[in-house]
Design a protein around this motif. Sequence first.
Motif, mmCIF file in Angstrom:
data_model
loop_
_atom_site.group_PDB
_atom_site.id
_atom_site.type_symbol
_atom_site.label_atom_id
_atom_site.label_comp_id
_atom_site.label_asym_id
_atom_site.label_seq_id
_atom_site.Cartn_x
_atom_site.Cartn_y
_atom_site.Cartn_z
ATOM 1 N N LEU A 74 0.849 -1.187 0.000
ATOM 2 C CA LEU A 74 0.000 0.000 0.000
ATOM 3 C C LEU A 74 0.885 1.237 0.000
ATOM 4 O O LEU A 74 1.880 1.301 0.743
ATOM 5 C CB LEU A 74 -0.914 0.033 1.228
ATOM 6 N N THR A 75 0.538 2.220 -0.822
ATOM 7 C CA THR A 75 1.258 3.488 -0.857
ATOM 8 C C THR A 75 0.268 4.600 -0.532
ATOM 9 O O THR A 75 -0.784 4.704 -1.163
ATOM 10 C CB THR A 75 1.906 3.729 -2.225
ATOM 11 N N VAL A 76 0.600 5.407 0.451
ATOM 12 C CA VAL A 76 -0.360 6.378 0.985
ATOM 13 C C VAL A 76 0.050 7.798 0.619
ATOM 14 O O VAL A 76 1.240 8.123 0.581
ATOM 15 C CB VAL A 76 -0.479 6.215 2.521
ATOM 16 N N ASP A 77 -0.929 8.645 0.325
ATOM 17 C CA ASP A 77 -0.718 10.078 0.127
ATOM 18 C C ASP A 77 -1.028 10.798 1.437
ATOM 19 O O ASP A 77 -2.170 10.780 1.918
ATOM 20 C CB ASP A 77 -1.647 10.633 -0.960
ATOM 21 N N LEU A 78 -0.025 11.415 2.032
ATOM 22 C CA LEU A 78 -0.241 12.186 3.255
ATOM 23 C C LEU A 78 -1.086 13.426 2.964
ATOM 24 O O LEU A 78 -1.070 13.946 1.843
ATOM 25 C CB LEU A 78 1.103 12.603 3.855
ATOM 26 N N PRO A 79 -1.839 13.941 3.945
ATOM 27 C CA PRO A 79 -2.654 15.134 3.727
ATOM 28 C C PRO A 79 -1.818 16.310 3.197
ATOM 29 O O PRO A 79 -0.739 16.604 3.702
ATOM 30 C CB PRO A 79 -3.211 15.443 5.119
ATOM 31 N N GLY A 80 -2.337 16.932 2.142
ATOM 32 C CA GLY A 80 -1.648 18.044 1.501
ATOM 33 C C GLY A 80 -0.794 17.628 0.327
ATOM 34 O O GLY A 80 -0.210 18.482 -0.353
ATOM 35 N N PHE A 81 -0.726 16.309 0.046
ATOM 36 C CA PHE A 81 0.133 15.807 -1.018
ATOM 37 C C PHE A 81 -0.620 14.790 -1.876
ATOM 38 O O PHE A 81 -1.569 14.151 -1.417
ATOM 39 C CB PHE A 81 1.391 15.171 -0.428
ATOM 40 N N GLY A 82 -0.157 14.618 -3.107
ATOM 41 C CA GLY A 82 -0.794 13.659 -3.995
ATOM 42 C C GLY A 82 -2.271 13.954 -4.157
ATOM 43 O O GLY A 82 -2.667 15.057 -4.501
ATOM 44 N N LEU A 83 -3.097 12.951 -3.867
ATOM 45 C CA LEU A 83 -4.548 13.087 -4.010
ATOM 46 C C LEU A 83 -5.249 13.188 -2.656
ATOM 47 O O LEU A 83 -6.438 12.915 -2.554
ATOM 48 C CB LEU A 83 -5.099 11.896 -4.799
ATOM 49 N N SER A 84 -4.504 13.581 -1.624
ATOM 50 C CA SER A 84 -5.098 13.790 -0.298
ATOM 51 C C SER A 84 -5.070 15.284 0.019
ATOM 52 O O SER A 84 -4.042 15.808 0.463
ATOM 53 C CB SER A 84 -4.314 13.024 0.782
ATOM 54 N N PRO A 85 -6.172 16.009 -0.223
ATOM 55 C CA PRO A 85 -6.167 17.440 0.095
ATOM 56 C C PRO A 85 -6.025 17.667 1.590
ATOM 57 O O PRO A 85 -6.520 16.886 2.404
ATOM 58 C CB PRO A 85 -7.532 17.911 -0.418
ATOM 59 N N ALA A 86 -5.347 18.747 1.938
ATOM 60 C CA ALA A 86 -5.153 19.040 3.355
ATOM 61 C C ALA A 86 -6.456 19.438 4.022
ATOM 62 O O ALA A 86 -6.720 19.067 5.170
ATOM 63 C CB ALA A 86 -4.111 20.137 3.528
ATOM 64 N N GLY A 87 -7.282 20.209 3.309
ATOM 65 C CA GLY A 87 -8.491 20.736 3.936
ATOM 66 C C GLY A 87 -8.119 21.590 5.130
ATOM 67 O O GLY A 87 -7.233 22.439 5.058
ATOM 68 N N LYS A 88 -8.751 21.333 6.268
ATOM 69 C CA LYS A 88 -8.459 22.094 7.486
ATOM 70 C C LYS A 88 -7.432 21.396 8.381
ATOM 71 O O LYS A 88 -7.152 21.867 9.482
ATOM 72 C CB LYS A 88 -9.748 22.328 8.264
ATOM 73 N N ARG A 89 -6.857 20.295 7.897
ATOM 74 C CA ARG A 89 -5.918 19.537 8.724
ATOM 75 C C ARG A 89 -4.533 20.183 8.750
ATOM 76 O O ARG A 89 -4.114 20.835 7.803
ATOM 77 C CB ARG A 89 -5.792 18.103 8.195
ATOM 78 N N GLN A 90 -3.829 19.946 9.843
ATOM 79 C CA GLN A 90 -2.424 20.315 9.930
ATOM 80 C C GLN A 90 -1.600 19.322 9.108
ATOM 81 O O GLN A 90 -1.976 18.158 8.949
ATOM 82 C CB GLN A 90 -1.955 20.286 11.388
ATOM 83 N N THR A 91 -0.460 19.781 8.587
ATOM 84 C CA THR A 91 0.370 18.904 7.761
ATOM 85 C C THR A 91 1.807 18.812 8.276
ATOM 86 O O THR A 91 2.699 18.356 7.553
ATOM 87 C CB THR A 91 0.383 19.384 6.296
ATOM 88 N N GLY A 92 2.053 19.261 9.513
ATOM 89 C CA GLY A 92 3.375 19.131 10.102
ATOM 90 C C GLY A 92 3.683 17.692 10.462
ATOM 91 O O GLY A 92 2.837 16.784 10.338
ATOM 92 N N ILE A 93 4.893 17.451 10.921
ATOM 93 C CA ILE A 93 5.340 16.088 11.223
ATOM 94 C C ILE A 93 4.442 15.404 12.258
ATOM 95 O O ILE A 93 3.964 14.288 12.016
ATOM 96 C CB ILE A 93 6.808 16.093 11.694
ATOM 97 N N PRO A 94 4.142 16.011 13.422
ATOM 98 C CA PRO A 94 3.292 15.310 14.398
ATOM 99 C C PRO A 94 1.911 14.951 13.835
ATOM 100 O O PRO A 94 1.400 13.857 14.092
ATOM 101 C CB PRO A 94 3.181 16.306 15.558
ATOM 102 N N ALA A 95 1.319 15.867 13.058
ATOM 103 C CA ALA A 95 -0.004 15.604 12.499
ATOM 104 C C ALA A 95 0.044 14.448 11.515
ATOM 105 O O ALA A 95 -0.860 13.596 11.485
ATOM 106 C CB ALA A 95 -0.544 16.862 11.825
ATOM 107 N N ASN A 96 1.096 14.381 10.704
ATOM 108 C CA ASN A 96 1.180 13.304 9.726
ATOM 109 C C ASN A 96 1.537 11.974 10.367
ATOM 110 O O ASN A 96 1.143 10.918 9.863
ATOM 111 C CB ASN A 96 2.178 13.664 8.625
ATOM 112 N N VAL A 97 2.277 11.987 11.478
ATOM 113 C CA VAL A 97 2.490 10.748 12.227
ATOM 114 C C VAL A 97 1.143 10.217 12.730
ATOM 115 O O VAL A 97 0.863 9.007 12.648
ATOM 116 C CB VAL A 97 3.462 10.972 13.399
ATOM 117 N N ALA A 98 0.297 11.109 13.215
ATOM 118 C CA ALA A 98 -1.020 10.696 13.709
ATOM 119 C C ALA A 98 -1.882 10.131 12.583
ATOM 120 O O ALA A 98 -2.589 9.125 12.768
ATOM 121 C CB ALA A 98 -1.721 11.882 14.378
#
Length: 313
Positions: A74-98
């Motif tokens: 499985l290959t995942v697109d983190l929020p804010g990248f690829g086909l995963s829009p960030a929307g209102k989410r944070q995109t820093g390291i802690p948020a993407n770990v979560a």
Amino acid sequence: MLDPKRGGSPAGRTFARSWGGSGSVIDIDGPVHWVEYGDPEAGSLPVVMVHGLGGSHLNWVRVAPALAERTRVLTVDLPGFGLSPAGKRQTGIPANVAVLHRFLTEVVGGPVILMGNSMGGMISMFEASAHPDTVAALVLVDPALPAAQRMPHPRIAAQFAMYMTPFVGERYLQYSSRRMTDRQLVERVIDLCFADPARASEDVLEAATELAKYRREQPSQDAAFLQASRSLMRVMARPQRYLQAMRALEQPVLLLHGDRDRLVPVAAARKVAADNPRWDTVVLPGVGHTPQLEMPDAVLDHVLTWIDRHGLV
């Protein structure tokens, strides 16, 4: 779950079909897109691949199909990248770990071999350290690492200095987007990440150009990119917690690093390898920051040999 091939999803479409990938979307406080290869029931451990800053699921298309002959991939697109829009989410390291942790627990549902490139390597190490039950083993491909004796290439240092500067970073990204075509934006990344841009696959370049075109038509993702890059640099500036996470890893670790990486100098990889002697480390000669795209056969050979030696799949 929503399938982007069927329309109506936030992702809209999948760009990895040519390599046998099947795209889906899950809601993790907003849409998260991923691509799956192989039989969901195959292998004893799935492999989950995490891209780096500015990357996407396309960063793995030259190695994912071959690995999928052995196990689920499985290959995942983190929020804010690829086909995963960030929307209102944070995109820093802690948020993407979560987000990654929830993806592993809600989509995969069991331990995995986590494979991360660049920023994705950093995120993978934080996840493996904090939640060892979700990660059976780690493959780190030119992960983001604190500087050692050798500083990054001057071009890289100048670029990240702009990213870190309020207003300047925003204007730089806006200017670049306006003056370059979609293909030129992709080629600029290749020139930065490859030791030899001639090794780039035309099929991947075409898919990445289509993805760049798609993203240009969506609401701007510049804020998400800058938030992620600034968070990354803050970790680098005060690396004690990151280094502690590395030392806490008990899982088997394979570190692959190109010796011509301009973003993360190979000296940094050698320093981390010396500090973590239990890791298996391979320095790839004549290779840049994204070996899985530049020299996929070499990466596959080392990864499969390591997997067999540890009896992981």
